[in-house]
Structure formats: structure tokens, C-alpha cells
Design an enzyme around this catalytic site. Sequence first.
Site, PDB file in Angstrom:
ATOM      1  N   ALA A  66      12.522  13.000 -42.312  1.00 41.33           N
ATOM      2  CA  ALA A  66      11.561  14.102 -42.253  1.00 41.33           C
ATOM      3  C   ALA A  66      10.486  13.702 -41.250  1.00 41.33           C
ATOM      4  O   ALA A  66      10.249  12.510 -41.026  1.00 41.33           O
ATOM      5  CB  ALA A  66      10.953  14.310 -43.634  1.00 41.33           C
ATOM      6  N   GLY A 112      15.236  11.826 -44.872  1.00 41.63           N
ATOM      7  CA  GLY A 112      15.774  13.193 -44.885  1.00 41.63           C
ATOM      8  C   GLY A 112      17.062  13.340 -44.084  1.00 41.63           C
ATOM      9  O   GLY A 112      17.855  14.241 -44.354  1.00 41.63           O
ATOM     10  N   GLU A 115      19.662  12.186 -46.395  1.00 46.64           N
ATOM     11  CA  GLU A 115      19.721  13.204 -47.461  1.00 46.64           C
ATOM     12  C   GLU A 115      20.459  14.456 -46.978  1.00 46.64           C
ATOM     13  O   GLU A 115      21.212  15.064 -47.737  1.00 46.64           O
ATOM     14  CB  GLU A 115      18.302  13.534 -47.947  1.00 46.64           C
ATOM     15  CG  GLU A 115      17.700  12.365 -48.742  1.00 46.64           C
ATOM     16  CD  GLU A 115      16.228  12.541 -49.044  1.00 46.64           C
ATOM     17  OE1 GLU A 115      15.439  12.715 -48.088  1.00 46.64           O
ATOM     18  OE2 GLU A 115      15.858  12.503 -50.239  1.00 46.64           O
ATOM     19  N   GLU A 135      11.900   5.556 -47.574  1.00 42.37           N
ATOM     20  CA  GLU A 135      10.682   6.188 -48.072  1.00 42.37           C
ATOM     21  C   GLU A 135       9.731   5.233 -48.798  1.00 42.37           C
ATOM     22  O   GLU A 135       8.512   5.350 -48.664  1.00 42.37           O
ATOM     23  CB  GLU A 135      11.026   7.362 -49.006  1.00 42.37           C
ATOM     24  CG  GLU A 135      11.515   8.608 -48.274  1.00 42.37           C
ATOM     25  CD  GLU A 135      13.008   8.625 -48.022  1.00 42.37           C
ATOM     26  OE1 GLU A 135      13.666   7.571 -48.155  1.00 42.37           O
ATOM     27  OE2 GLU A 135      13.523   9.704 -47.702  1.00 42.37           O
TER      28      GLU A 135
END
Length: 260
Positions: A66, A112, A115, A135
Site C-alpha cells: 500500500a 498490500g 495481499e 507491516e
Amino acid sequence: MTYENILANFQNGMTTITINRPNKLNALNKNTIQELHDALDAANTDTKTKVIIITGSGDKAFVAGADISEFAHFDVENGGKLAAKGQELLFDFVENLSTPVIAAVNGFALGGGLELAMACHFRVASDNAKMGLPETSLGVIPGYGGTQRLPQLVGKGRAMEMVMTAGMIDANTALDFGLVNHVTTQEELLPLTEKIAGKIMRNSSVAIKGAIKAVNANYKDGVNGFKIEIEEFGNCFGTEDFKEGTTAFLEKRKADFPGK
Ligand code: COA
């Protein structure tokens, strides 16, 4: 349709969606997530698209996570909303599409990015790929489904170690863990993914849609996967694809499935 941060290209029954922010290692900002949603929705409803491939542009990254610059200043409320909105628009959305979605992981797939790859129906990687959920090194936890999908794919112990260490694994370790199905060279990544897509396309899209729903049911709280399988199995018997598939077998010819 033209997009700012992604490319969508239809060819030979496949729509390839390329995340195209190479100078930011294809990091997922808000706009990219929205565009991915729109492109995936369009490809899923397009009757000519039998398989969707997601990859990253450049030779370095699938998606490096992200976009950290977008959320670094968020508070508790905005953090929660970021995860909820992202999961709804992209990660849960991909997983539940009725068209098969393959991630072609061509480099870093972090946070992300991993993910997103894990939300796809399965993954093929190039030998330079590096995967991880970093993260906790940023003081946060995976928020786009990583804590749920990584243990599903690699087992709880390996997932715990990856999340706690925030480390990266290479493509062959990912293969060994069952996180990706195939590893190949960078040059062969898309050709191999397309070859697999070609095998999928020979089969009934209508049956595959039912199979995706039944397999996914195994991972949904309060849903009986065996019951969904029975329902979807039964539904097949009312389809033109079933008539064509069984008739073609009995007539000793290749099936030409009408549906999507
Ligand atoms: N969010 C925002 N920008 C990112 C990004 C992310 N997740 N990942 C990379 N970028 C940007 C960098 O800031 C840099 O931009 P700049 O040139 O404007 O400074 C550019 O992409 C290139 O990245 P850089 O770090 O210079 O490349 P590198 O080869 O030295 O390192 C990584 C590659 C993947 C190891 C490193 O970029 C990284 O650790 N990224 C963050 C990974 C992460 O924590 N993701 C989870 C987010 S929740």
C-alpha cells in the site's frame, strides 16, 4: 476505458491488468485501488474475458505494498476505514469474482502487494520475486486480508513467522510453502501464465464460476461449503454448458462451451 495507474489489455480471451506506477514500485494508492476495482469489474462482466491476469509493470515489482505516503498521517478511525474500504473494493472483490484471476508475480510483492496476489485465485511467480508482509516493521499489521489469507495458504506457523519477522521469502521458498503454484524466469512469466490461462479457457466458464464459489465457501464463516457444493453441482445440470460438455464427450469431440 483509459486509466491513470493501470493498463488493461484484452487478447485471446484474457484480460491482462498491469499495475503501472513503476517509479513507486507499483504501490497501491487510493486511485489505483479504485481503478483496479473498475477494470476487474469490467473484465468480469465482459463475456469474452474468460481469464484475468494481474501483474506489475517494470522488472522490479509486482506491488511493493500500500502507498505508505498516503496513510502515514492517519488516525485510528481513518486507519480502520482504509482497511475496510480496500478489502471491499479490491481484496474481497477479487477473491469472489466469478472469472478466474491469476496473479503473475514479477518482483516484489510486499504488504498490500502480497495481499493482492493472495486474493487472486492462484499465483505464478518469476524467479526474482520476493514476497513478504513487512507491516509490523512499520508499526502496523496487515490490513488487506493478509492475516487471514497467508495462514490459509502456507499454514499458521509459517504465516506467524512471516508476519512477526516482517521478512521476505524468495520465489522458490514461496513455491515450497505453496504460496505460488509455479516459478519460472522473468521472460517466461507471462507466457507460462497465459499457457495456464489457455487450459482454463478450454473448460466451462459456467462450471468454473460454480467451482470458485464452492471452494471459497470453505473459507467463509457460517457457510457450509459442502452444502454450497451440492447446490452448485445441481445447478450445473440446468446449463447449456453441461449439455454441451456431456454431449461432446459422448460424441467423441471437443466441447465448445457457449456460456460465461
Ligand atoms: N509506498 C509508497 N512508496 C513506495 C512504496 C510503498 N509501499 N514502496 C516503494 N515506494 C517508492 C519509494 O519511496 C521510492 O520512491 P522515490 O523514488 O520517490 O523515493 C520508489 O518507490 C523506489 O523505491 P526504493 O525504496 O528506492 O527501491 P529499493 O529498490 O531501494 O527498495 C523495497 C525496494 C521494496 C525494499 C523498498 O521500496 C520498500 O521497502 N518498500 C516498502 C515496502 C513495504 O513496507 N510495504 C508495505 C506497506 S504497508
